[in-house]
Design a protein around this motif. Structure first.
Motif, PDB file in Angstrom:
ATOM      1  N   TYR A   1       0.819  -1.211   0.000  1.00 40.52           N
ATOM      2  CA  TYR A   1       0.000   0.000   0.000  1.00 40.52           C
ATOM      3  C   TYR A   1       0.860   1.272   0.000  1.00 40.52           C
ATOM      4  O   TYR A   1       0.368   2.357  -0.266  1.00 40.52           O
ATOM      5  CB  TYR A   1      -0.924   0.021   1.214  1.00 40.52           C
ATOM      6  N   ASP A   2       2.164   1.116   0.305  1.00 42.96           N
ATOM      7  CA  ASP A   2       3.036   2.283   0.424  1.00 42.96           C
ATOM      8  C   ASP A   2       3.669   2.617  -0.937  1.00 42.96           C
ATOM      9  O   ASP A   2       4.880   2.482  -1.129  1.00 42.96           O
ATOM     10  CB  ASP A   2       4.124   2.013   1.463  1.00 42.96           C
ATOM     11  N   LYS A   3       2.838   3.022  -1.879  1.00 42.88           N
ATOM     12  CA  LYS A   3       3.269   3.481  -3.205  1.00 42.88           C
ATOM     13  C   LYS A   3       4.035   2.424  -3.995  1.00 42.88           C
ATOM     14  O   LYS A   3       4.809   2.753  -4.907  1.00 42.88           O
ATOM     15  CB  LYS A   3       4.131   4.740  -3.082  1.00 42.88           C
ATOM     16  N   ALA A   4       3.842   1.146  -3.667  1.00 43.48           N
ATOM     17  CA  ALA A   4       4.532   0.077  -4.399  1.00 43.48           C
ATOM     18  C   ALA A   4       3.941  -0.076  -5.801  1.00 43.48           C
ATOM     19  O   ALA A   4       2.730   0.049  -5.992  1.00 43.48           O
ATOM     20  CB  ALA A   4       4.436  -1.238  -3.643  1.00 43.48           C
ATOM     21  N   ALA A   5       4.827  -0.347  -6.771  1.00 43.23           N
ATOM     22  CA  ALA A   5       4.374  -0.533  -8.156  1.00 43.23           C
ATOM     23  C   ALA A   5       4.711  -1.922  -8.676  1.00 43.23           C
ATOM     24  O   ALA A   5       3.947  -2.519  -9.432  1.00 43.23           O
ATOM     25  CB  ALA A   5       5.006   0.522  -9.059  1.00 43.23           C
ATOM     26  N   THR A   6       5.880  -2.437  -8.272  1.00 48.33           N
ATOM     27  CA  THR A   6       6.316  -3.754  -8.729  1.00 48.33           C
ATOM     28  C   THR A   6       6.919  -4.541  -7.579  1.00 48.33           C
ATOM     29  O   THR A   6       7.258  -3.979  -6.535  1.00 48.33           O
ATOM     30  CB  THR A   6       7.377  -3.648  -9.846  1.00 48.33           C
ATOM     31  N   VAL A   7       7.063  -5.830  -7.784  1.00 43.74           N
ATOM     32  CA  VAL A   7       7.801  -6.677  -6.849  1.00 43.74           C
ATOM     33  C   VAL A   7       8.797  -7.507  -7.644  1.00 43.74           C
ATOM     34  O   VAL A   7       8.610  -7.758  -8.830  1.00 43.74           O
ATOM     35  CB  VAL A   7       6.879  -7.616  -6.034  1.00 43.74           C
ATOM     36  N   VAL A   8       9.856  -7.916  -6.974  1.00 42.08           N
ATOM     37  CA  VAL A   8      10.841  -8.804  -7.579  1.00 42.08           C
ATOM     38  C   VAL A   8      10.768 -10.136  -6.839  1.00 42.08           C
ATOM     39  O   VAL A   8      11.011 -10.193  -5.630  1.00 42.08           O
ATOM     40  CB  VAL A   8      12.269  -8.225  -7.491  1.00 42.08           C
ATOM     41  N   GLU A   9      10.413 -11.168  -7.557  1.00 40.98           N
ATOM     42  CA  GLU A   9      10.357 -12.514  -6.985  1.00 40.98           C
ATOM     43  C   GLU A   9      11.695 -13.188  -7.254  1.00 40.98           C
ATOM     44  O   GLU A   9      12.050 -13.427  -8.414  1.00 40.98           O
ATOM     45  CB  GLU A   9       9.217 -13.306  -7.612  1.00 40.98           C
ATOM     46  N   ILE A  10      12.440 -13.509  -6.192  1.00 36.39           N
ATOM     47  CA  ILE A  10      13.802 -14.038  -6.341  1.00 36.39           C
ATOM     48  C   ILE A  10      13.853 -15.499  -5.936  1.00 36.39           C
ATOM     49  O   ILE A  10      13.358 -15.887  -4.870  1.00 36.39           O
ATOM     50  CB  ILE A  10      14.801 -13.218  -5.511  1.00 36.39           C
ATOM     51  N   ASP A  11      14.457 -16.288  -6.796  1.00 42.11           N
ATOM     52  CA  ASP A  11      14.617 -17.718  -6.532  1.00 42.11           C
ATOM     53  C   ASP A  11      16.101 -18.060  -6.636  1.00 42.11           C
ATOM     54  O   ASP A  11      16.741 -17.779  -7.646  1.00 42.11           O
ATOM     55  CB  ASP A  11      13.815 -18.544  -7.544  1.00 42.11           C
ATOM     56  N   PHE A  12      16.648 -18.637  -5.559  1.00 49.76           N
ATOM     57  CA  PHE A  12      18.036 -19.071  -5.599  1.00 49.76           C
ATOM     58  C   PHE A  12      18.147 -20.410  -6.315  1.00 49.76           C
ATOM     59  O   PHE A  12      17.234 -21.232  -6.270  1.00 49.76           O
ATOM     60  CB  PHE A  12      18.595 -19.218  -4.180  1.00 49.76           C
ATOM     61  N   GLU A  13      19.290 -20.625  -6.910  1.00 49.16           N
ATOM     62  CA  GLU A  13      19.544 -21.899  -7.588  1.00 49.16           C
ATOM     63  C   GLU A  13      20.159 -22.873  -6.589  1.00 49.16           C
ATOM     64  O   GLU A  13      21.299 -22.714  -6.173  1.00 49.16           O
ATOM     65  CB  GLU A  13      20.490 -21.677  -8.775  1.00 49.16           C
TER      66      GLU A  13
END
Length: 425
Positions: A153-165
């Motif tokens: 809700y705090d002005k977020a526009a995108t997220v980065v989903e990170i997956d380790f190998e």
């Protein structure tokens, strides 16, 4: 407060109040009778299969060998002759394809791992960052979902989903031990920790010496995982940036107000310094309006049909819905007939646990779908028992299913239930 909890509390407070303090006397705590007894209680509660020695928890209990086993472990630890057995490795399928290697230690080793964890976890827990939620006392996925929702809700526009190998298989022992030795200076304790990392793995009949990585499935591996990734938490949160990091074990999410790709590149730089690789095919930048999944929850931004304002909706992920259906199918398979009472008992237990996990979300539609699924499955099960034709709606309407004790999700009987955890509170 019992002595085990008193010890944990004292270690936690010492570590919290004196950040640079090093602990010199820990090994003798691991073989304390009350510590080993508590470790055995936790191992029994978590159940689990036998290791390479073929000895099960049930066999130990049935033979009345519990007290004698604790004494044997205590003696071996006291004279420093205890040796960990090799790990039995099995491959289990991942929800999104591929296989995950799960390490199964012997019951005796699991007791020692748990005793080690009881003693050293409070020391490192005092240093862990608040953005980390996985496998920690008094922290949960529910808390993570609530914090993420508020952050979106705090002005977020995108997220980065990170997956380790292959994260657990790639943790470098040297760097991990260096981080551990910043808090622990007890030589005997460090030797036991190092031995637990170096034990071999039995895979397809061959014994493999482990030079990097920690075995998934070991009681202490999640703690080692958090110790290593806590360094990323610290580095990330020291930066002045509009990107917020949330972590559940090795699942990482970056919430971004602006450029998510720039945040991803910065994260890759930090991961490289820790000798960790990012899985490029599963790591992605996602707009909130597209929706994303994290620790079993789906998050999406869309306009509210009532207020017309942009709203963050949180609901069960589709993969989680499929997983609970598959579990119910497996437990109530036609090929292994069970009595109606068993069908109801097993189904109700699984459904209660699953729905309690999502009670705080926008889960009404998912709950209705699950209710329809279990009703249909139980109805067809009863109808097949009487060798009836069709789907059995006439003989077994929903009301009759509920009368027999099948759970009704909308009954108001569901309530938050504390999840069993591998540790003390």
């Amino acid at each position: 407060m019992n002595k085990v909890r008193q010890l944990q509390r004292a270690l936690y407070l010492k570590s919290k109040q004196e950040v640079k303090h090093k602990f010199y006397s820990l090994y003798d705590k691991v073989w304390r009778t009350d510590i080993l007894q508590e470790a055995w209680r936790q191992v029994k509660a978590n159940k689990g299969a036998a290791g390479n020695d073929g000895v099960t928890i049930e066999q130990i209990v049935a033979a009345g060998y519990e007290a004698e086993m604790i004494e044997e472990l205590q003696r071996a630890l006291k004279d420093r002759s205890y040796k960990f057995s090799s790990i039995r490795e099995v491959a289990i399928p991942k929800p999104k394809g591929g296989k995950r290697l799960l390490g199964i230690s012997t019951v005796r080793d699991r007791i020692i791992y748990t005793a080690m964890k009881i003693v050293i976890e409070p020391i490192f827990e005092a240093d862990f960052h608040e953005s980390s939620y996985g496998y920690r006392p008094k922290r949960s996925a529910t808390q993570a979902s609530l914090a993420i929702r508020e952050s979106l809700y705090d002005k977020a526009a995108t997220v980065v989903e990170i997956d380790f190998e292959s994260y657990f298989d790639s943790i470098p022992h040297g760097k991990l031990l260096k981080l551990i030795s910043q808090k622990i200076s007890d030589g005997a304790m460090l030797k036991l920790i190092k031995q637990s990392l170096k034990i071999g793995v039995n895979a397809e009949g061959h014994r493999i010496r482990r030079k990097i990585g920690v075995p998934q499935g070991s009681p202490i591996s999640p703690l080692f995982s958090n110790i290593y990734l806590n360094l990323i938490d610290k580095i990330w949160n020291k930066m002045e940036s509009p990107w917020r990091l949330y972590r559940f074990a090795d699942d990482v999410l970056l919430v971004c107000q602006r450029d998510g790709y720039k945040a991803l590149e910065k994260f890759k730089e930090i991961a490289k310094r820790l000798d960790l690789k990012i899985n490029q095919s599963k790591t992605k930048v996602t707009r909130l309006t597209e929706g994303f999944d994290f620790v079993g929850y789906n998050f999406i931004k869309r306009k509210s049909p009532t207020s017309g304002k942009n709203t963050i909706y949180v609901s069960p992920a589709k993969s989680s819905e499929q997983k609970i259906r598959n579990s119910i199918k497996y437990k109530t398979s036609w090929r292994s007939p069970i009595k109606p009472e068993e069908f109801i008992q097993q189904t109700n237990l699984m459904v209660k646990g699953w729905t309690n996990y999502y009670l705080h979300t926008n889960a009404s539609q998912a709950f209705r779908r699950l209710q329809s699924f279990i009703n249909t499955r139980f109805r067809r099960y009863l109808h097949r028992r009487r060798k009836g034709r069709g789907y059995g709606w006439k003989h077994y309407p929903n009301s009759r299913l509920y009368e027999r004790g099948l759970i009704y999700i909308g009954s108001g009987l569901l309530k938050y239930v504390p999840r069993p955890v591998n540790g003390l509170r």
